[in-house]
Scaffold this active site. Structure first.
Site, PDB file in Angstrom:
ATOM      1  N   SER A 165       6.572   1.098 -10.883  1.00  0.00           N
ATOM      2  CA  SER A 165       7.031   1.525  -9.564  1.00  0.00           C
ATOM      3  C   SER A 165       7.911   0.439  -8.972  1.00  0.00           C
ATOM      4  O   SER A 165       7.456  -0.673  -8.704  1.00  0.00           O
ATOM      5  CB  SER A 165       5.835   1.774  -8.643  1.00  0.00           C
ATOM      6  OG  SER A 165       6.317   1.839  -7.310  1.00  0.00           O
ATOM      7  N   HIS A 183       9.522   4.624 -11.939  1.00  0.00           N
ATOM      8  CA  HIS A 183       8.919   5.434 -10.870  1.00  0.00           C
ATOM      9  C   HIS A 183       9.546   5.034  -9.534  1.00  0.00           C
ATOM     10  O   HIS A 183       9.524   3.863  -9.143  1.00  0.00           O
ATOM     11  CB  HIS A 183       7.406   5.183 -10.863  1.00  0.00           C
ATOM     12  CG  HIS A 183       6.643   6.037  -9.913  1.00  0.00           C
ATOM     13  ND1 HIS A 183       6.259   7.331 -10.215  1.00  0.00           N
ATOM     14  CD2 HIS A 183       6.171   5.785  -8.672  1.00  0.00           C
ATOM     15  CE1 HIS A 183       5.576   7.831  -9.192  1.00  0.00           C
ATOM     16  NE2 HIS A 183       5.511   6.918  -8.241  1.00  0.00           N
ATOM     17  N   ASP A 197       9.601   5.617  -5.523  1.00  0.00           N
ATOM     18  CA  ASP A 197       8.783   6.107  -4.409  1.00  0.00           C
ATOM     19  C   ASP A 197       9.628   6.335  -3.170  1.00  0.00           C
ATOM     20  O   ASP A 197      10.098   5.379  -2.540  1.00  0.00           O
ATOM     21  CB  ASP A 197       7.672   5.091  -4.102  1.00  0.00           C
ATOM     22  CG  ASP A 197       6.593   5.115  -5.158  1.00  0.00           C
ATOM     23  OD1 ASP A 197       6.037   6.200  -5.403  1.00  0.00           O
ATOM     24  OD2 ASP A 197       6.308   4.057  -5.749  1.00  0.00           O
ATOM     25  N   MET A 234       9.797   7.615   0.611  1.00  0.00           N
ATOM     26  CA  MET A 234       8.918   7.838   1.775  1.00  0.00           C
ATOM     27  C   MET A 234       9.762   8.048   3.024  1.00  0.00           C
ATOM     28  O   MET A 234      10.773   7.369   3.209  1.00  0.00           O
ATOM     29  CB  MET A 234       8.006   6.634   1.965  1.00  0.00           C
ATOM     30  CG  MET A 234       7.229   6.262   0.708  1.00  0.00           C
ATOM     31  SD  MET A 234       6.040   4.969   1.038  1.00  0.00           S
ATOM     32  CE  MET A 234       5.529   4.546  -0.641  1.00  0.00           C
ATOM     33  N   HIS A 255       9.161  10.261  -6.974  1.00  0.00           N
ATOM     34  CA  HIS A 255       7.955  10.732  -6.280  1.00  0.00           C
ATOM     35  C   HIS A 255       8.295  10.900  -4.804  1.00  0.00           C
ATOM     36  O   HIS A 255       8.430   9.922  -4.075  1.00  0.00           O
ATOM     37  CB  HIS A 255       6.849   9.674  -6.501  1.00  0.00           C
ATOM     38  CG  HIS A 255       5.571   9.923  -5.774  1.00  0.00           C
ATOM     39  ND1 HIS A 255       4.572   8.973  -5.694  1.00  0.00           N
ATOM     40  CD2 HIS A 255       5.107  11.015  -5.121  1.00  0.00           C
ATOM     41  CE1 HIS A 255       3.553   9.458  -5.014  1.00  0.00           C
ATOM     42  NE2 HIS A 255       3.850  10.690  -4.639  1.00  0.00           N
ATOM     43  N   MET A 290       7.473  11.498  -1.222  1.00  0.00           N
ATOM     44  CA  MET A 290       6.420  11.528  -0.201  1.00  0.00           C
ATOM     45  C   MET A 290       7.100  11.868   1.110  1.00  0.00           C
ATOM     46  O   MET A 290       7.234  11.029   2.013  1.00  0.00           O
ATOM     47  CB  MET A 290       5.706  10.170  -0.156  1.00  0.00           C
ATOM     48  CG  MET A 290       4.788   9.971  -1.345  1.00  0.00           C
ATOM     49  SD  MET A 290       4.381   8.244  -1.630  1.00  0.00           S
ATOM     50  CE  MET A 290       5.757   7.769  -2.664  1.00  0.00           C
ATOM     51  N   MET A 321      -2.988  11.047  -7.185  1.00  0.00           N
ATOM     52  CA  MET A 321      -2.942   9.813  -6.403  1.00  0.00           C
ATOM     53  C   MET A 321      -4.319   9.153  -6.442  1.00  0.00           C
ATOM     54  O   MET A 321      -5.331   9.787  -6.126  1.00  0.00           O
ATOM     55  CB  MET A 321      -2.552  10.107  -4.948  1.00  0.00           C
ATOM     56  CG  MET A 321      -1.122  10.589  -4.740  1.00  0.00           C
ATOM     57  SD  MET A 321       0.153   9.498  -5.408  1.00  0.00           S
ATOM     58  CE  MET A 321      -0.128   7.987  -4.458  1.00  0.00           C
ATOM     59  N   ASP A 361      -1.372   7.264 -10.008  1.00  0.00           N
ATOM     60  CA  ASP A 361      -0.532   6.394  -9.186  1.00  0.00           C
ATOM     61  C   ASP A 361      -1.365   5.737  -8.095  1.00  0.00           C
ATOM     62  O   ASP A 361      -1.918   6.427  -7.232  1.00  0.00           O
ATOM     63  CB  ASP A 361       0.579   7.259  -8.564  1.00  0.00           C
ATOM     64  CG  ASP A 361       1.607   6.462  -7.788  1.00  0.00           C
ATOM     65  OD1 ASP A 361       1.486   5.230  -7.693  1.00  0.00           O
ATOM     66  OD2 ASP A 361       2.540   7.101  -7.267  1.00  0.00           O
TER      67      ASP A 361
END
Ligand code: DX5
Ligand code: ZN
Length: 231
Positions: free
Chosen positions: A23, A48, A50, A52, A81, A83, A152, A190
């Site tokens: 990540s 990965h 992330d 957000m 990913h 979010m 998660m 994760d």
């Protein structure tokens, strides 16, 4: 990339090796290309990313322009990913930026089936994520429509949190149903993954380990990646 080698069958654990998805959240963003090259040299299968939005989770990270820059230097499969609330608005921009596997949260989507379909229509691999307190029933109806289930093992939002042991129950349920119905989705975990927690996750049925802190905040990325991957 071939997907099937990542997914174990009901022949049980040890069939194929676990994959690692560093990540980038925990890396040194001032030297992003070097950080990517350093983990790619170690043979990781994914990067990965992330994303957000400050709404679905408190934290804010980055959007499609950075994914596009990463895609320009990366040679590895990009595992993005999301979010974010209402992910449908952003599926196309993240796919166009160079994402290969795009994961949405079941809690954040107003029409999960529509969103998974939109990812596949854009030639992406479709992933579905859920938080530790989300009942497994919420993801179960979609197991036939996904390429990846992201379990998660911390609450989405921040790196560096402690592994939640109870999330392994989600992994076991997913592995059981996958075998029972002959499904082919990969199981990714994760949050709080380290050389200490990874073996238990692997035994429960995990195919892909996401790890930020346990790779990028250590002096020897290669040793950390090998330790997480296991045998
Ligand atoms: C949490 C993110 C994770 C996070 C993992 O919301 O989805 O990918 O970066 O971080 P570590 O490995 O530090 O727990
Ligand atoms: Zn993540």
């Amino acid at each position: 990339m071939s997907w099937s080698h990542l997914v174990r069958t009901d022949r049980g654990a040890g069939n194929g090796r676990a994959a690692v998805a560093p990540s980038l959240l925990a890396c040194d963003f001032a030297h992003l290309a070097d950080e990517i090259a350093a983990v790619e040299r170690e043979g990781v299968e994914f990067l990965h990313l992330d994303v957000m939005d400050g709404h679905f989770v408190k934290n804010i990270t980055f959007g499609p322009p950075l994914v596009k820059s990463i895609a320009g230097v990366a040679r590895t499969t990009l595992d993005t990913h999301l979010m974010i609330e209402n992910p449908d608005r952003y599926i196309e921009p993240f796919m166009k930026a160079g994402t290969h596997v795009l994961t949405i949260h079941v809690e954040a989507s107003s029409d999960v089936r529509r969103d998974l379909r939109a990812i596949r229509d854009l030639k992406g691999r479709a992933g579905l994520a859920f938080n530790p307190d989300c009942p497994f029933d919420r993801v179960e109806p979609y197991l036939g429509d996904i390429d990846l289930l992201l379990v998660m093992s911390v609450f989405a939002g921040f790196g560096g949190q402690s592994f939640i042991e109870g999330s392994l129950e989600h992994v076991r349920s997913a592995a059981k149903l996958r075998a029972k119905h002959g499904l082919t989705f990969a199981i990714e975990i994760d949050g709080g993954i380290s050389p200490e927690t990874a073996p238990r996750a692997r035994a429960a049925g995990v195919d892909i380990f996401v790890a930020g802190t346990a790779i990028f905040r250590t002096p020897d990325y290669g040793a950390s990646i090998r330790a997480i991957r296991g045998a």
